[in-house]
Motif scaffolding. Sequence first.
Motif, PDB file in Angstrom:
ATOM      1  N   PRO A 139    -103.504  -5.636  32.424  1.00 41.53           N
ATOM      2  CA  PRO A 139    -102.822  -5.818  33.713  1.00 41.53           C
ATOM      3  C   PRO A 139    -101.614  -4.880  33.840  1.00 41.53           C
ATOM      4  O   PRO A 139    -100.714  -4.899  33.000  1.00 41.53           O
ATOM      5  N   HIS A 176     -98.282  -2.883  34.923  1.00 41.64           N
ATOM      6  CA  HIS A 176     -96.893  -2.995  35.357  1.00 41.64           C
ATOM      7  C   HIS A 176     -96.352  -1.571  35.487  1.00 41.64           C
ATOM      8  O   HIS A 176     -96.994  -0.630  35.048  1.00 41.64           O
ATOM      9  N   ALA A 227     -96.977  -7.691  38.423  1.00 39.44           N
ATOM     10  CA  ALA A 227     -97.964  -8.195  39.385  1.00 39.44           C
ATOM     11  C   ALA A 227     -97.393  -9.323  40.244  1.00 39.44           C
ATOM     12  O   ALA A 227     -96.468 -10.037  39.828  1.00 39.44           O
ATOM     13  N   GLU A 253    -102.046  -6.332  40.798  1.00 42.30           N
ATOM     14  CA  GLU A 253    -101.355  -5.561  39.764  1.00 42.30           C
ATOM     15  C   GLU A 253    -100.726  -4.316  40.380  1.00 42.30           C
ATOM     16  O   GLU A 253    -101.094  -3.910  41.478  1.00 42.30           O
ATOM     17  N   HIS A 258    -101.156  -1.740  45.147  1.00 40.37           N
ATOM     18  CA  HIS A 258    -101.416  -3.109  44.720  1.00 40.37           C
ATOM     19  C   HIS A 258    -102.916  -3.214  44.497  1.00 40.37           C
ATOM     20  O   HIS A 258    -103.699  -3.016  45.428  1.00 40.37           O
ATOM     21  N   ARG A 276    -106.146  -5.484  43.360  1.00 41.49           N
ATOM     22  CA  ARG A 276    -106.630  -6.839  43.089  1.00 41.49           C
ATOM     23  C   ARG A 276    -108.080  -6.775  42.641  1.00 41.49           C
ATOM     24  O   ARG A 276    -108.914  -6.140  43.273  1.00 41.49           O
TER      25      ARG A 276
END
Length: 489
Positions: free
Chosen positions: A46, A48, A69, A74, A103, A105
């Motif tokens: 995930p 960052h 997130a 994320e 972003h 998803r």
Amino acid sequence: MRDKYRPQFHFTPEKNWMNDPNGLVYYNGEYHLFYQYHPHGTTWGPMHWGHAVSGDLVRWEHRPVALAADEHGEIFSGSAVVDWQDTSGFFGGKPGLVAIFTHHRNPDSDGGRPVERQSLAYSGDFGRTWTKYEGNPVLADGSRTDYRDPKVFWHEPTKRWNLILASGQTVCIYYSPNLKDWTFASEFGEGEGAHLGVWECPDLFELPVDGDETRTKWVMFVSVGSSPEHPEGSRTQYFIGSFDGTVFRNENAPETVLWLDYGRDNYAGVSWSDVPAEDGRRIYIGWMSNWKYAQVTPTESWRSAMTVPRALSLRSGGERVTLTQQPVRELERLRTEVYQWRDHILGEGGNPLSGMRLGCFEMIAEFESGEADEFGFKVRASDARETVLGYDTRKQELFVDRTRSGEAGFHEGFPGRHAAKLELRENRLRLHILVDTSSVEVFGGDGEAVITDLIFPESEDQELVVYTKGGSAKLLFLDIFPLQSIRDE
Ligand code: FRU
């Protein structure tokens, strides 16, 4: 041994996984480097935005994770700008930093599509803390699946912001008065350049030709993703042309493919925004790895480094205008001593550098080609291992051969020889070389042929060889600079 592959003068995360550079912006005396970061593991996970700042592009201070997130997904790659005029209204009339990112998803169900939309975050305290914009996402297009990596810049002639992002195998260009409301301007890429994988991480900027500010061209970077059928894995191409705030026009034939780097380990590179005009440089940094094997490289607590920051130029002459790159001059601060050789005739078998032991160092050399078929250096060498940085005079190509460079069996695609066409000028070859604990970067000529490759030698592999094959060559000059570490261990 602990951390034996940790680079000594390249940026690495303190721990865990890193990929693309993100949000590169200069503001208030600081270069910001955000990056795709997985804080809980040493493989991709995930995403960052990790964060580091530097006053000089050489020494970096690690900062806490900047973006994590949220309900939109994320945090994938993106850029940052200084909003000098507060066009966004985030800063009460003062300037501030705005980050524009994807972003991402994951699909809600099996067989569903991921959703990628563009969002904003802003910082009124010089990048120390970030607030996500409550109106996120600001740019979406439900018809497109791979739709990411926005790079934003101010276009002075139209007095608007432009945004370029990757969409499948094209790029889309938008404009906005305020960073929040975006209008579609054009799409570029169909039938142009290389389409060997998904397009990612574009950039678009203007550069003077031969340093002449009255003659400029626009350069577009497009990273091309890895695909199983291409041994090169992920790499970055560039286009040269014009841009009017709406449309980019490629000035080369559509089938022309120009690579930024001929090694395997320079991906997703993008440039710093807002470097002051009095400095005038266009500086970029790349992720020094390759999606082919990035997740299995033999490091332990951390994974992946960035290239050194590099300054870009355009040079005319030859059949087309060419992009050149050189390490930023700030790296000279790491030089401790210099060893110099001048006008040395090199014969087969001899090695005037046989007494030297070097781990992390820089070399600037100029050769005059004689009868030799091949000449160059072997670095990080021992009886068992070596990385060859050579020039093949018949094929007229610069190459790096990392077949015997050290640990290489972690992926079948890792060992090998990587070459770049490079013509001698007046029978001479100039090389600028940077060698770190686990990488080599070779800038040939004025930096028009560049090879960036990871290597994983043993710590004690420190011999240095200058060699020729099939005849003699002349080493006109060689300066060797051992380099200090940027790590305070
Ligand atoms: C490129 C890339 C980007 C994406 C990011 C995800 O390496 O695939 O397109 O935003 O990495 O980490």
